[in-house]
Write a protein that holds these residues in place. Structure first.
Motif, PDB file in Angstrom:
ATOM      1  N   ARG A 120       0.518  -1.599   0.695  1.00  0.00           N
ATOM      2  CA  ARG A 120      -0.248  -0.103  -0.163  1.00  0.00           C
ATOM      3  C   ARG A 120       1.109   1.149  -0.349  1.00  0.00           C
ATOM      4  O   ARG A 120       0.655   2.691  -0.513  1.00  0.00           O
ATOM      5  N   ILE A 121       2.043   0.783   0.455  1.00  0.00           N
ATOM      6  CA  ILE A 121       3.229   2.295   0.776  1.00  0.00           C
ATOM      7  C   ILE A 121       3.782   2.494  -0.494  1.00  0.00           C
ATOM      8  O   ILE A 121       3.293   3.546  -0.911  1.00  0.00           O
ATOM      9  N   VAL A 122       4.079   1.521  -1.327  1.00  0.00           N
ATOM     10  CA  VAL A 122       5.045   1.876  -2.022  1.00  0.00           C
ATOM     11  C   VAL A 122       3.831   1.790  -3.255  1.00  0.00           C
ATOM     12  O   VAL A 122       4.616   3.041  -4.124  1.00  0.00           O
ATOM     13  N   ALA A 123       2.921   1.762  -3.440  1.00  0.00           N
ATOM     14  CA  ALA A 123       2.226   2.138  -4.652  1.00  0.00           C
ATOM     15  C   ALA A 123       1.259   2.859  -4.295  1.00  0.00           C
ATOM     16  O   ALA A 123       0.432   3.729  -5.599  1.00  0.00           O
ATOM     17  N   ALA A 124       1.053   4.369  -3.384  1.00  0.00           N
ATOM     18  CA  ALA A 124       0.650   5.587  -3.521  1.00  0.00           C
ATOM     19  C   ALA A 124       1.803   5.774  -3.775  1.00  0.00           C
ATOM     20  O   ALA A 124       1.438   7.401  -4.415  1.00  0.00           O
ATOM     21  N   GLY A 125       2.883   5.678  -3.859  1.00  0.00           N
ATOM     22  CA  GLY A 125       3.932   6.007  -4.808  1.00  0.00           C
ATOM     23  C   GLY A 125       4.291   8.093  -4.563  1.00  0.00           C
ATOM     24  O   GLY A 125       4.530   8.832  -4.681  1.00  0.00           O
ATOM     25  N   GLU A 126       4.122   7.366  -3.012  1.00  0.00           N
ATOM     26  CA  GLU A 126       4.476   9.293  -1.620  1.00  0.00           C
ATOM     27  C   GLU A 126       5.875   9.329  -0.957  1.00  0.00           C
ATOM     28  O   GLU A 126       5.850  10.496  -1.105  1.00  0.00           O
ATOM     29  N   THR A 127       6.732   7.971  -0.829  1.00  0.00           N
ATOM     30  CA  THR A 127       7.691   8.240  -0.344  1.00  0.00           C
ATOM     31  C   THR A 127       8.283   7.365  -0.424  1.00  0.00           C
ATOM     32  O   THR A 127       9.817   7.775  -0.121  1.00  0.00           O
ATOM     33  N   TYR A 128       8.460   6.575  -1.451  1.00  0.00           N
ATOM     34  CA  TYR A 128       9.511   5.300  -2.023  1.00  0.00           C
ATOM     35  C   TYR A 128       9.771   5.476  -3.158  1.00  0.00           C
ATOM     36  O   TYR A 128       9.190   5.619  -4.177  1.00  0.00           O
ATOM     37  N   THR A 129      11.049   5.681  -3.870  1.00  0.00           N
ATOM     38  CA  THR A 129      11.521   5.452  -4.669  1.00  0.00           C
ATOM     39  C   THR A 129      11.665   3.917  -5.453  1.00  0.00           C
ATOM     40  O   THR A 129      11.892   3.782  -7.242  1.00  0.00           O
ATOM     41  N   TRP A 130      10.584   3.440  -4.949  1.00  0.00           N
ATOM     42  CA  TRP A 130      10.240   2.009  -5.940  1.00  0.00           C
ATOM     43  C   TRP A 130       9.385   1.760  -6.746  1.00  0.00           C
ATOM     44  O   TRP A 130       8.549   3.093  -6.580  1.00  0.00           O
ATOM     45  N   ASP A 131       9.158   0.820  -7.358  1.00  0.00           N
ATOM     46  CA  ASP A 131       8.327   0.910  -9.143  1.00  0.00           C
ATOM     47  C   ASP A 131       6.723   0.627  -8.141  1.00  0.00           C
ATOM     48  O   ASP A 131       6.580  -0.340  -7.042  1.00  0.00           O
ATOM     49  N   PRO A 132       6.083   1.609  -8.148  1.00  0.00           N
ATOM     50  CA  PRO A 132       4.432   1.210  -7.087  1.00  0.00           C
ATOM     51  C   PRO A 132       4.255  -0.033  -8.002  1.00  0.00           C
ATOM     52  O   PRO A 132       2.960  -0.428  -7.307  1.00  0.00           O
ATOM     53  N   ASP A 133       4.300  -0.895  -8.857  1.00  0.00           N
ATOM     54  CA  ASP A 133       4.069  -1.861  -8.817  1.00  0.00           C
ATOM     55  C   ASP A 133       4.774  -2.977  -9.114  1.00  0.00           C
ATOM     56  O   ASP A 133       4.823  -4.109  -9.283  1.00  0.00           O
ATOM     57  N   THR A 134       5.089  -2.951  -8.412  1.00  0.00           N
ATOM     58  CA  THR A 134       6.577  -3.916  -7.299  1.00  0.00           C
ATOM     59  C   THR A 134       5.639  -4.783  -7.132  1.00  0.00           C
ATOM     60  O   THR A 134       5.156  -5.377  -5.575  1.00  0.00           O
ATOM     61  N   SER A 135       5.626  -5.716  -7.485  1.00  0.00           N
ATOM     62  CA  SER A 135       5.052  -7.952  -7.140  1.00  0.00           C
ATOM     63  C   SER A 135       6.009  -8.110  -6.067  1.00  0.00           C
ATOM     64  O   SER A 135       6.653  -7.608  -5.381  1.00  0.00           O
ATOM     65  N   GLU A 136       5.056  -8.833  -5.147  1.00  0.00           N
ATOM     66  CA  GLU A 136       5.145  -9.413  -4.316  1.00  0.00           C
ATOM     67  C   GLU A 136       6.522  -9.794  -3.620  1.00  0.00           C
ATOM     68  O   GLU A 136       7.644  -9.648  -3.210  1.00  0.00           O
TER      69      GLU A 136
END
Length: 160
Positions: free
Chosen positions: A20-36
């Motif tokens: 949820r945090i990464v998909a929100a795209g507000e704080t991490y530079t990782w791809d929001p669509d990163t797989s589990e």
């Protein structure tokens, strides 16, 4: 609240807020669509010390990792990542986890900790500065924030 080293079986509970945090795209530079699977490899790497915070009911509500930021003669400078479940924010969990991780990093022999890319609009910037981190520099317009448009990425450092 209990802060402890993570076990492999903690991953599903970390993933419940990680994605949820990464998909929100507000704080991490990782791809929001990163797989589990990719997320698990990023967060739970054997090269990292990973921690979790459990609330009084035993629910994992936050996690952090520590790893060397550089190699060779610079391995004593740490890097870390922190996530608090958004449903449990504002309760001092992040501050308690940060204090714990900083103490553990120092005990492990790290001389300092660097964050390579802290989104300048991230509320955690206030936490980090209150804990003694300084902003060494800012890469302007480096992050395409979903609400704020182009914002900078801070490079932050704290001696341990």
């Amino acid at each position: 609240m209990l802060i402890r080293e993570a076990a492999a079986g903690d991953w599903p509970r970390i993933w419940s807020f990680w994605h949820r945090i990464v998909a929100a795209g507000e704080t991490y530079t990782w791809d929001p669509d990163t797989s589990e699977d990719a997320a698990r490899a990023l967060w739970m790497s054997p090269l990292k010390r990973v921690y979790v915070v459990e609330d009084d009911a035993g629910l994992v509500v936050a996690s952090a990792y520590v790893t060397p930021n550089y190699g060779g003669p610079a391995t004593r400078i740490a890097n870390a990542g922190f996530m608090v479940d958004p449903d449990h924010g504002g309760r001092g969990i992040g501050r308690a986890l940060a204090a714990h991780v900083l103490a553990e990093a120092k005990a492990d022999g790290y001389r300092g900790m660097v964050f390579n890319a802290v989104v300048e609009t991230n509320p955690a910037v206030n936490l980090w500065t209150s804990l003694g981190f300084t902003i060494l520099g800012t890469v302007p317009d480096a992050y395409d924030h979903p609400r704020h448009g182009l914002v900078g990425l801070h490079i932050m450092y704290k001696a341990l």
